[in-house]
Structure formats: C-alpha cells, structure tokens
Scaffold this motif. Structure first.
Motif, PDB file in Angstrom:
ATOM      1  N   LEU A 124     -19.197  -0.532  -1.248  1.00 55.56           N
ATOM      2  CA  LEU A 124     -18.030   0.266  -1.600  1.00 55.56           C
ATOM      3  C   LEU A 124     -16.910   0.077  -0.583  1.00 55.56           C
ATOM      4  O   LEU A 124     -15.727   0.003  -0.940  1.00 55.56           O
ATOM      5  N   GLN A 125     -17.283  -0.038   0.685  1.00 56.29           N
ATOM      6  CA  GLN A 125     -16.275  -0.297   1.717  1.00 56.29           C
ATOM      7  C   GLN A 125     -15.592  -1.639   1.481  1.00 56.29           C
ATOM      8  O   GLN A 125     -14.366  -1.739   1.586  1.00 56.29           O
ATOM      9  N   ARG A 126     -16.374  -2.672   1.129  1.00 58.29           N
ATOM     10  CA  ARG A 126     -15.782  -3.988   0.876  1.00 58.29           C
ATOM     11  C   ARG A 126     -14.838  -3.941  -0.321  1.00 58.29           C
ATOM     12  O   ARG A 126     -13.797  -4.610  -0.330  1.00 58.29           O
ATOM     13  N   MET A 127     -15.205  -3.154  -1.346  1.00 54.27           N
ATOM     14  CA  MET A 127     -14.325  -3.028  -2.511  1.00 54.27           C
ATOM     15  C   MET A 127     -13.000  -2.384  -2.116  1.00 54.27           C
ATOM     16  O   MET A 127     -11.922  -2.841  -2.523  1.00 54.27           O
ATOM     17  N   CYS A 128     -13.049  -1.322  -1.308  1.00 52.86           N
ATOM     18  CA  CYS A 128     -11.824  -0.655  -0.870  1.00 52.86           C
ATOM     19  C   CYS A 128     -10.975  -1.586  -0.004  1.00 52.86           C
ATOM     20  O   CYS A 128      -9.742  -1.639  -0.145  1.00 52.86           O
ATOM     21  N   ARG A 145     -19.793   5.891   9.299  1.00 52.53           N
ATOM     22  CA  ARG A 145     -19.093   6.234   8.064  1.00 52.53           C
ATOM     23  C   ARG A 145     -19.996   6.039   6.851  1.00 52.53           C
ATOM     24  O   ARG A 145     -19.912   6.802   5.882  1.00 52.53           O
ATOM     25  N   TRP A 146     -20.832   5.000   6.879  1.00 49.41           N
ATOM     26  CA  TRP A 146     -21.758   4.771   5.758  1.00 49.41           C
ATOM     27  C   TRP A 146     -22.697   5.958   5.601  1.00 49.41           C
ATOM     28  O   TRP A 146     -22.947   6.420   4.492  1.00 49.41           O
ATOM     29  N   HIS A 191     -10.324   6.978   2.483  1.00 46.62           N
ATOM     30  CA  HIS A 191      -9.853   7.151   3.864  1.00 46.62           C
ATOM     31  C   HIS A 191     -10.973   6.895   4.856  1.00 46.62           C
ATOM     32  O   HIS A 191     -10.776   6.259   5.899  1.00 46.62           O
ATOM     33  N   LEU A 192     -12.168   7.388   4.538  1.00 44.62           N
ATOM     34  CA  LEU A 192     -13.311   7.210   5.432  1.00 44.62           C
ATOM     35  C   LEU A 192     -13.712   5.747   5.544  1.00 44.62           C
ATOM     36  O   LEU A 192     -13.835   5.203   6.649  1.00 44.62           O
ATOM     37  N   LEU A 193     -13.933   5.090   4.398  1.00 43.97           N
ATOM     38  CA  LEU A 193     -14.471   3.730   4.410  1.00 43.97           C
ATOM     39  C   LEU A 193     -13.436   2.689   4.822  1.00 43.97           C
ATOM     40  O   LEU A 193     -13.810   1.583   5.239  1.00 43.97           O
ATOM     41  N   LEU A 194     -12.166   3.021   4.719  1.00 46.55           N
ATOM     42  CA  LEU A 194     -11.133   2.114   5.222  1.00 46.55           C
ATOM     43  C   LEU A 194     -10.882   2.320   6.711  1.00 46.55           C
ATOM     44  O   LEU A 194      -9.994   1.689   7.277  1.00 46.55           O
ATOM     45  N   GLY A 195     -11.649   3.188   7.324  1.00 47.13           N
ATOM     46  CA  GLY A 195     -11.513   3.398   8.759  1.00 47.13           C
ATOM     47  C   GLY A 195     -10.196   4.020   9.163  1.00 47.13           C
ATOM     48  O   GLY A 195      -9.699   3.756  10.269  1.00 47.13           O
ATOM     49  N   ALA A 196      -9.622   4.851   8.283  1.00 49.28           N
ATOM     50  CA  ALA A 196      -8.341   5.535   8.563  1.00 49.28           C
ATOM     51  C   ALA A 196      -7.204   4.551   8.818  1.00 49.28           C
ATOM     52  O   ALA A 196      -6.204   4.908   9.448  1.00 49.28           O
ATOM     53  N   ARG A 197      -7.340   3.321   8.316  1.00 51.50           N
ATOM     54  CA  ARG A 197      -6.275   2.339   8.488  1.00 51.50           C
ATOM     55  C   ARG A 197      -5.122   2.561   7.521  1.00 51.50           C
ATOM     56  O   ARG A 197      -4.026   2.018   7.712  1.00 51.50           O
TER      57      ARG A 197
END
Length: 287
Positions: A124-128, A145-146, A191-197
């Motif tokens: 899911l993080q890679r998709m975001c 975060r995971w 927001h979480l999985l994108l590391g607040a970037r």
C-alpha cells in the motif's frame, strides 16, 4: 485495403493527442492511471491483504475475547453481506478452542500475522508513493508506520458493523458516518505511509474519493456477494468463498488505487491547488 481504412487508423492514433489538446484534464488522468498501473497495484494489494487476513482470522479465533469475535463476525457480515453457509464458515473460525491450543496458535499466529500484514502495508505504501511520484522511503523510517497502519485498520474493521448502523441511529445516517470515517482513515493512511512528505490538505481529494468509493462497493456487496458466494460454493464447495473473497479484494483495491491516483491529479489542478496549497516543487525525503 480501402482508402477509408488508413484514414480510420490515422484518426485512432491521433486520438490521444486530440484528447490532450481539447480535454487536458482527461489526458492527465489517463497518463496518471497508466503510470500507476492500476490493475497491477490492485492485484498485488489484494493478494497481500488476502494472505494477511487468513492468519489474522485464526489468531483472533484463538486468542480474542468472545465479544471481539462476535463483533468481527458482525462487521464482516455487514461489510461483505455474507449469509447462510458463507457466514457459518466465518463463525466456525471463531469456534471455541482449548486453552493450550489457543496459546500455541496465538504465539505462532501473531508472528505470521505481523509478517503477512506488513507485506500488505508495504504494498500500500508503494502504491501511494507511485501515485504521488515519490521515491521509496527507507525501511528503517517506514517500519513503525506499517505496524501502526495494521493496528488502526484492525480496530476500524472491528467497529465497521456499528458504524454502518450509526450505532443504532439508522441506515442512512450509518452510510454518511461510514463515508466520513472511511475518508478520515484513507486521509490518515496516505499521510502515514507517505512519511508525512505530502501536507494534509492535498491528500484530501484522494481520501474523499476512496471513502465514497469504498462505501459504494460495500453497499453493492450487500446485493451481489450473497448470490455470488452461494453460486461459487455450489460449484466449488468451500473453496468457492475463497475465490469470491479474492475477487472482492481486487475490486476494493482497484477503487482505492484509482481514488488515490486521481486525487493526486485533482490536487494539482490550478484551482484546487490554490485551495489545498499543494506544493508544486519536488517533495522532501521521508522523515
């Protein structure tokens, strides 16, 4: 070959260029969906979610208190619209076990569940990141975060039944509450999985689309899933429900992937970008 055939082929090849000139937003949406590779992302996410869900069911069946088991059954029934034999299969997972077996299954099951579910979090993080055209975050920065995502979403699943009924206030209010809660969860997830970037506001269009799309799929599942599961179980036995569940997960993640990818395009359009204060410069690295 007639003279009309080359002309028709030329018009077909020129269609994308024409579309970009006259409908630039549609052209950007098509480019974004192609770059994200929606079906590939959705299939990977569905497979990882499926592999993480089965161990989780056994863990909960072995170690969870009775009220948690009952609440999960209610939420699964409400979300998927399961009935009769399919619902009996879910209930059988939560049948009573002796204390020794529960302890043994719990110790091994928790480890398997965490490993399987974090694979879903990573996908899911890679998709975001792909949707927002960001580089992959380092594992040491993203690992917590995971786990946080797993915990929050298991809690959200636990209370899906009461949320869909607005805690007894009625179905219509429940639909609105489910859309709002789904939007909030997907807003936080991005927001979480994108590391607040990415700042919060630019993530809102994708979150709204995901919340609405997820609830539309859930509502349609109330009609479609009982008949689909019944037919599959008649043809393939107990494995039939597995096929239908995997298909449902693919549909769910197609909806989510399209929502996040389209949300990126919407957030960068001139008018929404001013309202949402979308950064147009290269985004910072993960923290």
């Amino acid at each position: 070959m007639s003279e009309s055939e080359p002309n028709a082929r030329s018009r077909l090849l020129a269609a994308p260029g024409w579309m970009r000139r006259h409908t630039p937003l549609l052209g950007r949406l098509v480019d974004q969906l192609a770059a994200v590779n929606v079906l590939d992302c959705a299939t990977r996410l569905a497979a990882q979610a499926f592999l993480g869900a089965i161990p989780a069911l056994f863990v909960l069946g072995a170690i969870a208190p009775d009220w948690v088991q009952e609440q999960f059954v209610s939420s699964i029934r409400t979300t998927l619209g399961l009935q009769d034999a399919a619902l009996d299969q879910v209930r059988s997972v939560y049948s009573a076990t002796d204390a020794t077996a529960a302890a043994s299954t719990g110790a091994v099951g928790v480890v398997v569940t965490l490993l399987s579910a974090t694979a879903c979090s990573r996908a899911l993080q890679r998709m975001c990141e792909r949707s927002w055209h960001l580089p992959k975050a380092k594992a040491r920065l993203a690992a917590w975060r995971w786990l946080a995502w797993i915990g929050v979403w298991l809690t959200a699943l636990l209370f899906q039944g009461p949320v869909q009924d607005a805690f007894g206030s009625g179905r219509l209010t429940g639909l609105l509450l489910a859309v709002v809660s789904g939007t909030a969860l997907w807003w936080w997830t991005q927001h979480l999985l994108l590391g607040a970037r990415v700042p919060w506001l630019p993530l809102l269009p994708g979150a709204v689309l995901a919340g609405v799309g997820q609830q539309l799929l859930s509502s349609a599942s109330q009609i479609y899933m009982p008949h689909a599961v019944e037919r599959s179980m008649q043809q393939f036995g107990s494995l039939g429900s597995v096929f239908v569940l995997l298909s449902w997960l693919i549909m769910l993640f197609v909806v989510i992937t399209v929502a996040v990818a389209v949300g990126y395009v919407v957030a960068r359009e001139p008018l929404p970008a001013r309202w949402l204060r979308t950064p147009m410069d290269p985004l910072p690295p993960a923290r």
